[in-house]
Design an enzyme around this catalytic site. Structure first.
Site, PDB file in Angstrom:
ATOM      1  N   GLU A   1       4.149   1.795  -0.713  1.00  0.00           N
ATOM      2  CA  GLU A   1       4.979   2.010  -1.894  1.00  0.00           C
ATOM      3  C   GLU A   1       4.139   2.104  -3.164  1.00  0.00           C
ATOM      4  OE1 GLU A   1       7.678   3.121  -1.343  1.00  0.00           O
ATOM      5  OE2 GLU A   1       9.176   1.786  -0.497  1.00  0.00           O
ATOM      6  N   GLY A   2       2.993   1.406  -3.194  1.00  0.00           N
ATOM      7  CA  GLY A   2       2.097   1.554  -4.333  1.00  0.00           C
ATOM      8  C   GLY A   2       1.610   2.987  -4.481  1.00  0.00           C
TER       9      GLY A   2
ATOM     10  N   PRO B   1       2.763   3.114  12.370  1.00  0.00           N
ATOM     11  CA  PRO B   1       3.332   4.409  12.752  1.00  0.00           C
ATOM     12  C   PRO B   1       3.033   4.758  14.211  1.00  0.00           C
ATOM     13  CG  PRO B   1       2.155   4.581  10.663  1.00  0.00           C
ATOM     14  CD  PRO B   1       1.824   3.241  11.238  1.00  0.00           C
TER      15      PRO B   1
ATOM     16  N   TYR C   1       0.826  -1.205   0.000  1.00  0.00           N
ATOM     17  CA  TYR C   1       0.000   0.000   0.000  1.00  0.00           C
ATOM     18  C   TYR C   1       0.865   1.262   0.000  1.00  0.00           C
ATOM     19  CZ  TYR C   1      -3.745   3.228   1.399  1.00  0.00           C
ATOM     20  OH  TYR C   1      -4.655   4.261   1.460  1.00  0.00           O
TER      21      TYR C   1
ATOM     22  N   SER D   1     -13.992   2.827  13.612  1.00  0.00           N
ATOM     23  CA  SER D   1     -15.125   1.915  13.454  1.00  0.00           C
ATOM     24  C   SER D   1     -14.976   0.693  14.363  1.00  0.00           C
ATOM     25  CB  SER D   1     -15.281   1.494  11.991  1.00  0.00           C
ATOM     26  OG  SER D   1     -14.069   1.017  11.462  1.00  0.00           O
TER      27      SER D   1
ATOM     28  N   VAL E   1      -9.506   2.010  13.095  1.00  0.00           N
ATOM     29  CA  VAL E   1      -9.580   2.091  14.547  1.00  0.00           C
ATOM     30  C   VAL E   1     -10.888   2.699  15.035  1.00  0.00           C
ATOM     31  CG1 VAL E   1      -8.337   4.308  14.655  1.00  0.00           C
ATOM     32  CG2 VAL E   1      -8.308   2.770  16.613  1.00  0.00           C
TER      33      VAL E   1
ATOM     34  N   THR F   1      -0.338   7.897  18.359  1.00  0.00           N
ATOM     35  CA  THR F   1      -1.352   8.910  18.065  1.00  0.00           C
ATOM     36  C   THR F   1      -1.779   8.883  16.605  1.00  0.00           C
ATOM     37  OG1 THR F   1       0.239  10.642  17.486  1.00  0.00           O
ATOM     38  CG2 THR F   1      -0.365  10.431  19.829  1.00  0.00           C
ATOM     39  N   ARG F   2      -2.978   9.407  16.370  1.00  0.00           N
ATOM     40  CA  ARG F   2      -3.499   9.664  15.036  1.00  0.00           C
ATOM     41  C   ARG F   2      -4.248  10.990  15.078  1.00  0.00           C
ATOM     42  NH1 ARG F   2      -0.596   6.013  14.602  1.00  0.00           N
ATOM     43  NH2 ARG F   2      -0.840   4.039  13.474  1.00  0.00           N
TER      44      ARG F   2
ATOM     45  N   GLY G   1      -1.000   2.042  23.683  1.00  0.00           N
ATOM     46  CA  GLY G   1      -2.049   3.041  23.523  1.00  0.00           C
ATOM     47  C   GLY G   1      -1.545   4.457  23.424  1.00  0.00           C
TER      48      GLY G   1
END
Length: 333
Positions: free
Chosen positions: A151-152, A278, A149, A193, A191, A214-215, A211
């Site tokens: 590198e694509g 990440p 995903y 959903s 995450v 972060t996002r 935990g």
């Protein structure tokens, strides 16, 4: 006689999560929409309300194969976007990103029209720079389980800019950060959903790692608004442009917030962190503000409540109860 402008818009991956919302917005704006999807992760149910609309057309097609249609703009969103789906057939994922980009760029070149690539924050990998700006080249494992995903999408970006340099194709590249909202698949591993469904079922909420990673979550309506603005921007605005919400939250805090908003009795359990996941992810959206006049409007709590309401409705449908029940059992195994 030359091709006449009809405001006919092609959306590949149009039955997917973001794609279906984009199709709705385009129809509302008065466009004729050609929605293309191979239904690997997209669903007809996502565009059910559009099927009878006179300006909406649905075509089953795989973008790895050439497509010969007459349109005026192309939004290229076709590609599985969650690890569960893009790791299922990694070779196919890479082909979708790369060959799909080649086919859509070839179509745009032939028709002399604009084409927008839905790229991803995953091009930054596990970033060593925080927050991430568009100038950052990333920290990506080129041979890991996520590379099909990551590198694509990176290769697709390279192709877009080569078509710009070589053929003067009108390109737009959006790097989409974590987006959430109604129509995300309940068991695709995303995450938000996953946490919401687990909370509504009073199941254990599974947090990977400790935990602390972060996002930054952007509600789908804001993401779609940014894509539309980017497509309508001047020729010299090519991107890449970060599209996301810069408000950062840890996975533990997100789980606690969803438990609170749903009134759930769920408890948080911790599992090992997947390879190459990440640790931090947050967009710098200065370029989007400057070039598009865009910034997200919907706060996390407001967006989560909209999404929770969607999944509450989903839980009431008999067709969903077996799948969601299986998810519950998996989390109590």
């Amino acid at each position: 006689m030359g091709r006449q402008f009809t405001n006919r818009v092609l959306v590949t991956g149009g039955c997917g999560f973001i794609g279906s919302h984009l199709c709705e917005r385009l129809i509302e704006s008065g466009a004729d929409v050609l929605c293309v999807d191979n239904f690997f992760t997209g669903s007809r149910a996502n565009v059910e309300e559009l099927l009878s609309h006179p300006r909406f057309e649905l075509l089953r097609h795989d973008v790895t194969m050439p497509l010969y249609v007459e349109v005026d703009k192309i939004f290229n969103l076709a590609c599985p976007a969650s690890p569960v789906h893009y790791q299922f057939d990694p070779v196919k994922t890479t082909r979708t990103s790369v060959q799909g980009a080649i086919n859509m760029l070839g179509l745009a070149k032939r028709l002399k029209i604009s084409v927008l690539q839905a790229s991803t924050s995953e091009v930054y990998g596990d970033p060593a720079v925080h927050p991430q700006t568009e100038e950052y080249w990333g920290n990506v494992n080129p041979i890991g389980p996520r590379s099909c995903y990551d590198e694509g999408k990176r290769c697709a970006e390279a192709l877009f800019f080569d078509y710009r340099r070589q053929h003067q194709t009108a390109i737009k590249v959006a790097r989409i950060f974590n987006t959430y909202g109604p129509r995300t698949h309940p068991s695709d591993g995303r995450v938000v959903s996953s946490f919401i469904v687990q909370a509504l079922l009073d199941a254990d909420i599974t947090v990977h790692g400790d935990g602390s990673q972060t996002r930054s979550f952007c509600y789908v309506d804001d993401t779609v608004a940014a894509l539309l603005r980017l497509m309508d921007s001047p020729f010299d605005v090519t991107g890449p442009i970060n599209i996301g919400n810069p408000n950062e939250i840890s996975m533990r805090e997100l789980a606690e917030l969803i438990i609170d908003l749903t009134g759930s009795r769920s408890r948080i359990v911790y599992r090992p962190l997947p390879q190459d996941d990440p640790c931090r992810r947050r967009p710098d959206i200065s370029r989007a503000k400057e070039q598009l006049g865009w910034s997200p409007k919907i706060g996390l709590k407001e967006g989560l409540l909209k999404t929770i309401n969607h999944f509450n409705e989903l839980l009431r449908r008999p067709s969903s109860q077996m799948e969601l029940g299986a998810l519950y059992e998996a989390n109590h195994a």
